[in-house]
Design a protein around this motif. Structure first.
Motif, PDB file in Angstrom:
ATOM      1  N   MET A 116       0.847  -1.191   0.000  1.00 52.81           N
ATOM      2  CA  MET A 116       0.000   0.000   0.000  1.00 52.81           C
ATOM      3  C   MET A 116       0.885   1.244   0.000  1.00 52.81           C
ATOM      4  SD  MET A 116      -2.815   1.246   2.808  1.00 52.81           S
ATOM      5  CE  MET A 116      -3.664  -0.321   2.736  1.00 52.81           C
ATOM      6  N   LEU A 117       0.607   2.160  -0.923  1.00 54.03           N
ATOM      7  CA  LEU A 117       1.377   3.395  -1.018  1.00 54.03           C
ATOM      8  C   LEU A 117       0.608   4.549  -0.405  1.00 54.03           C
ATOM      9  CD1 LEU A 117       2.679   3.062  -4.707  1.00 54.03           C
ATOM     10  CD2 LEU A 117       3.832   2.397  -2.581  1.00 54.03           C
ATOM     11  N   TYR A 118       1.274   5.312   0.450  1.00 56.04           N
ATOM     12  CA  TYR A 118       0.651   6.489   1.054  1.00 56.04           C
ATOM     13  C   TYR A 118       1.734   7.430   1.531  1.00 56.04           C
ATOM     14  CZ  TYR A 118       1.529   3.580   5.191  1.00 56.04           C
ATOM     15  OH  TYR A 118       2.101   2.768   6.131  1.00 56.04           O
ATOM     16  N   ASP A 119       1.376   8.690   1.737  1.00 61.41           N
ATOM     17  CA  ASP A 119       2.344   9.694   2.169  1.00 61.41           C
ATOM     18  C   ASP A 119       2.908   9.335   3.538  1.00 61.41           C
ATOM     19  OD1 ASP A 119       1.906  11.111  -0.120  1.00 61.41           O
ATOM     20  OD2 ASP A 119       0.421  12.459   0.780  1.00 61.41           O
ATOM     21  N   LYS A 120       4.197   9.542   3.683  1.00 62.78           N
ATOM     22  CA  LYS A 120       4.845   9.285   4.962  1.00 62.78           C
ATOM     23  C   LYS A 120       4.384  10.304   6.000  1.00 62.78           C
ATOM     24  CE  LYS A 120       9.378   9.429   7.188  1.00 62.78           C
ATOM     25  NZ  LYS A 120       8.895  10.440   8.154  1.00 62.78           N
ATOM     26  N   PRO A 121       4.020   9.867   7.208  1.00 60.27           N
ATOM     27  CA  PRO A 121       3.669  10.831   8.259  1.00 60.27           C
ATOM     28  C   PRO A 121       4.882  11.651   8.669  1.00 60.27           C
ATOM     29  CG  PRO A 121       3.763   8.593   9.141  1.00 60.27           C
ATOM     30  CD  PRO A 121       3.877   8.474   7.654  1.00 60.27           C
ATOM     31  N   GLN A 122       4.647  12.931   8.940  1.00 52.25           N
ATOM     32  CA  GLN A 122       5.732  13.842   9.283  1.00 52.25           C
ATOM     33  C   GLN A 122       5.764  14.078  10.792  1.00 52.25           C
ATOM     34  OE1 GLN A 122       7.909  15.079   6.898  1.00 52.25           O
ATOM     35  NE2 GLN A 122       6.800  13.652   5.566  1.00 52.25           N
ATOM     36  N   ASP A 157      -7.586   4.221   4.420  1.00 51.96           N
ATOM     37  CA  ASP A 157      -7.122   3.051   3.679  1.00 51.96           C
ATOM     38  C   ASP A 157      -6.263   2.145   4.563  1.00 51.96           C
ATOM     39  OD1 ASP A 157      -8.392   3.873   1.344  1.00 51.96           O
ATOM     40  OD2 ASP A 157      -6.675   5.088   0.720  1.00 51.96           O
ATOM     41  N   ILE A 158      -5.396   2.747   5.361  1.00 53.47           N
ATOM     42  CA  ILE A 158      -4.573   1.965   6.280  1.00 53.47           C
ATOM     43  C   ILE A 158      -5.471   1.275   7.309  1.00 53.47           C
ATOM     44  CG2 ILE A 158      -2.765   2.063   8.032  1.00 53.47           C
ATOM     45  CD1 ILE A 158      -1.623   4.504   6.588  1.00 53.47           C
ATOM     46  N   LEU A 159      -6.405   2.022   7.862  1.00 56.43           N
ATOM     47  CA  LEU A 159      -7.287   1.459   8.878  1.00 56.43           C
ATOM     48  C   LEU A 159      -8.152   0.330   8.319  1.00 56.43           C
ATOM     49  CD1 LEU A 159      -8.406   4.733  10.672  1.00 56.43           C
ATOM     50  CD2 LEU A 159      -6.929   2.960  11.595  1.00 56.43           C
ATOM     51  N   ASN A 160      -8.688   0.526   7.121  1.00 64.31           N
ATOM     52  CA  ASN A 160      -9.505  -0.529   6.517  1.00 64.31           C
ATOM     53  C   ASN A 160      -8.712  -1.810   6.339  1.00 64.31           C
ATOM     54  OD1 ASN A 160     -12.050   0.665   6.293  1.00 64.31           O
ATOM     55  ND2 ASN A 160     -11.558   1.643   4.347  1.00 64.31           N
ATOM     56  N   ALA A 161      -7.465  -1.675   5.884  1.00 63.57           N
ATOM     57  CA  ALA A 161      -6.626  -2.863   5.697  1.00 63.57           C
ATOM     58  C   ALA A 161      -6.414  -3.591   7.024  1.00 63.57           C
ATOM     59  CB  ALA A 161      -5.286  -2.457   5.095  1.00 63.57           C
ATOM     60  N   GLN A 162      -6.192  -2.827   8.095  1.00 65.30           N
ATOM     61  CA  GLN A 162      -5.975  -3.439   9.401  1.00 65.30           C
ATOM     62  C   GLN A 162      -7.226  -4.156   9.896  1.00 65.30           C
ATOM     63  OE1 GLN A 162      -2.934  -3.381  11.294  1.00 65.30           O
ATOM     64  NE2 GLN A 162      -2.272  -2.830   9.241  1.00 65.30           N
ATOM     65  N   PHE A 163      -8.386  -3.537   9.741  1.00 60.82           N
ATOM     66  CA  PHE A 163      -9.608  -4.157  10.241  1.00 60.82           C
ATOM     67  C   PHE A 163     -10.076  -5.307   9.363  1.00 60.82           C
ATOM     68  CE2 PHE A 163      -9.669  -0.496  12.986  1.00 60.82           C
ATOM     69  CZ  PHE A 163     -10.366  -0.929  14.108  1.00 60.82           C
ATOM     70  N   HIS A 164      -9.781  -5.258   8.068  1.00 63.64           N
ATOM     71  CA  HIS A 164     -10.098  -6.395   7.200  1.00 63.64           C
ATOM     72  C   HIS A 164      -9.279  -7.619   7.593  1.00 63.64           C
ATOM     73  CE1 HIS A 164     -13.044  -4.767   4.522  1.00 63.64           C
ATOM     74  NE2 HIS A 164     -12.254  -3.789   4.080  1.00 63.64           N
ATOM     75  N   GLN A 165      -8.049  -7.410   8.003  1.00 63.89           N
ATOM     76  CA  GLN A 165      -7.232  -8.535   8.465  1.00 63.89           C
ATOM     77  C   GLN A 165      -7.865  -9.230   9.659  1.00 63.89           C
ATOM     78  OE1 GLN A 165      -3.329  -7.008   9.312  1.00 63.89           O
ATOM     79  NE2 GLN A 165      -2.686  -6.948   7.165  1.00 63.89           N
ATOM     80  N   ARG A 166      -8.568  -8.464  10.473  1.00 63.52           N
ATOM     81  CA  ARG A 166      -9.197  -9.007  11.676  1.00 63.52           C
ATOM     82  C   ARG A 166     -10.602  -9.545  11.398  1.00 63.52           C
ATOM     83  NH1 ARG A 166      -8.571  -3.974  15.660  1.00 63.52           N
ATOM     84  NH2 ARG A 166      -9.892  -5.313  16.967  1.00 63.52           N
ATOM     85  N   ASP A 177     -21.891  11.642   5.480  1.00 65.62           N
ATOM     86  CA  ASP A 177     -20.503  11.517   5.035  1.00 65.62           C
ATOM     87  C   ASP A 177     -19.957  10.228   5.653  1.00 65.62           C
ATOM     88  OD1 ASP A 177     -17.961  12.019   3.948  1.00 65.62           O
ATOM     89  OD2 ASP A 177     -18.121  14.172   4.349  1.00 65.62           O
ATOM     90  N   SER A 178     -18.793   9.830   5.233  1.00 69.65           N
ATOM     91  CA  SER A 178     -18.267   8.525   5.634  1.00 69.65           C
ATOM     92  C   SER A 178     -18.017   8.422   7.139  1.00 69.65           C
ATOM     93  CB  SER A 178     -16.958   8.242   4.884  1.00 69.65           C
ATOM     94  OG  SER A 178     -15.996   9.236   5.189  1.00 69.65           O
ATOM     95  N   VAL A 179     -18.450   7.306   7.700  1.00 73.32           N
ATOM     96  CA  VAL A 179     -18.180   6.931   9.085  1.00 73.32           C
ATOM     97  C   VAL A 179     -17.673   5.495   9.047  1.00 73.32           C
ATOM     98  CG1 VAL A 179     -19.136   6.530  11.384  1.00 73.32           C
ATOM     99  CG2 VAL A 179     -19.971   8.447   9.991  1.00 73.32           C
ATOM    100  N   GLY A 180     -16.373   5.342   9.308  1.00 72.82           N
ATOM    101  CA  GLY A 180     -15.780   4.025   9.153  1.00 72.82           C
ATOM    102  C   GLY A 180     -15.115   3.511  10.407  1.00 72.82           C
ATOM    103  N   VAL A 181     -14.173   2.609  10.208  1.00 67.91           N
ATOM    104  CA  VAL A 181     -13.520   1.941  11.331  1.00 67.91           C
ATOM    105  C   VAL A 181     -12.640   2.881  12.141  1.00 67.91           C
ATOM    106  CG1 VAL A 181     -13.604  -0.329  10.248  1.00 67.91           C
ATOM    107  CG2 VAL A 181     -11.641   1.170   9.815  1.00 67.91           C
ATOM    108  N   GLU A 182     -12.450   4.110  11.669  1.00 69.76           N
ATOM    109  CA  GLU A 182     -11.675   5.077  12.457  1.00 69.76           C
ATOM    110  C   GLU A 182     -12.321   5.343  13.811  1.00 69.76           C
ATOM    111  OE1 GLU A 182     -14.713   7.704  10.427  1.00 69.76           O
ATOM    112  OE2 GLU A 182     -13.475   5.984   9.817  1.00 69.76           O
TER     113      GLU A 182
END
Length: 296
Positions: free
Chosen positions: A1-7, A35-44, A150-155
């Motif tokens: 997964m590609l995403y901007d590095k946190p600063q 996107d990161i959170l969805n990937a983590q929760f899909h694994q679970r 608006d979107s309400v997700g696993v966050e």
């Protein structure tokens, strides 16, 4: 997964509080990467339950609630809609996305709306113990007279979370409408309190929601024996619980905004909004069907 590095030295937002003194994150637009959170929760392989109470005339709100939830709530994840109602025949049959199901839970009705409001803690507690822990990993407990805009997700998911009330996000604690009578188990002194939490949006793991609702129900029953009814009913007890059992995550007012409040600069999104209604309309179902929600 590609995403901007946190600063490390460049926080995503500096206009709002992002973390509490007890290190619980406060969820705002820009504070997470879904996107990161969805990937983590899909694994679970997480399944989320969402509870609403459609008692008496409030059945009219169910259709809008679920239709907007299908569009914005936990998209791509498994969801159980738990609708507590005293009028199962009034709940319309809706087509749901694969992996989602509607569960009708028939419950008694009560004469006073205050009683309905407070008894929901008992009902959530009992069903958490009897069935929810077998069926879902997290519970989200919300009012039915709202819509997702608006979107309400696993966050939002955490051990136990509360939502900052949109009327008190910037007020001093001595103005919070906590229960101020020392005889009540919901009592909070004027020099205590972190945030004022809305009773209409809270949740967490099934085990933690059980603890919260069990506390609130027992406290209400204690007060009832003393002929005391907390000023804001179940919301007052939720605030007492969160004072001494700090939530592990807090949702910003994005996750419960009141129709007609306008849009302050800091509020980039209104993810869940209340529906405009009035007492006369609630008494007339046909009028309720024509209620216009706040346009986003």
């Amino acid at each position: 997964m590609l995403y901007d590095k946190p600063q490390t030295l460049k926080p995503p937002r500096v206009d709002v509080l992002m973390v509490t003194p007890w290190l619980a994150p406060i969820i705002w637009d820009g504070s997470f990467n879904i996107d990161i959170l969805n990937a983590q929760f899909h694994q679970r392989n997480v399944r989320v339950g969402i509870t609403v109470f459609a008692i008496k005339k409030y059945t009219v709100f169910v259709k809008t609630f679920i239709e907007t939830a299908e569009q914005f709530f936990m998209v791509g994840h498994k969801v159980n809609y738990y609708v507590f109602t005293d009028q199962a025949n009034e709940i319309v049959n809706l087509t749901l996305t694969e992996g989602r199901q509607l569960v009708i839970l028939e419950v008694p009705s009560y004469k006073r709306w205050q009683e309905v409001s407070m008894r929901r803690m008992e009902m959530i507690r009992d069903h958490a113990r009897q069935r929810f822990f077998k069926e879902v990993d997290f519970l989200v407990c919300v009012d039915v007279d709202m819509k997702f805009s608006d979107s309400v997700g696993v966050e939002i998911l955490s051990d136990v979370f509360g939502t900052v009330h949109p009327s008190y996000y910037n007020g001093p604690r001595n103005r919070f409408t906590y229960e101020r009578r020392p005889r009540s188990t919901a009592y909070i002194p004027r020099d205590e309190g972190d945030f004022y939490y809305a009773g209409g949006h809270f949740g967490g793991t099934v085990a933690e929601v059980y603890k919260l609702t069990n506390f609130c129900h027992n406290a209400m029953m204690t007060d009832k024996e003393k002929n005391i009814e907390a000023i804001w009913h179940d919301e007052s007890y939720v605030n007492k619980y969160f004072l001494y059992h700090k939530p592990t995550k807090i949702l910003s007012p994005e996750y419960l905004w009141i129709s007609g409040y306008g849009v302050p600069v800091f509020l980039r999104r209104r993810r869940v909004v209340t529906l405009l209604k009035n007492n006369n309309a609630i008494r007339n179902k046909r009028a309720l069907l024509n209620i216009k929600s706040y346009k986003t």
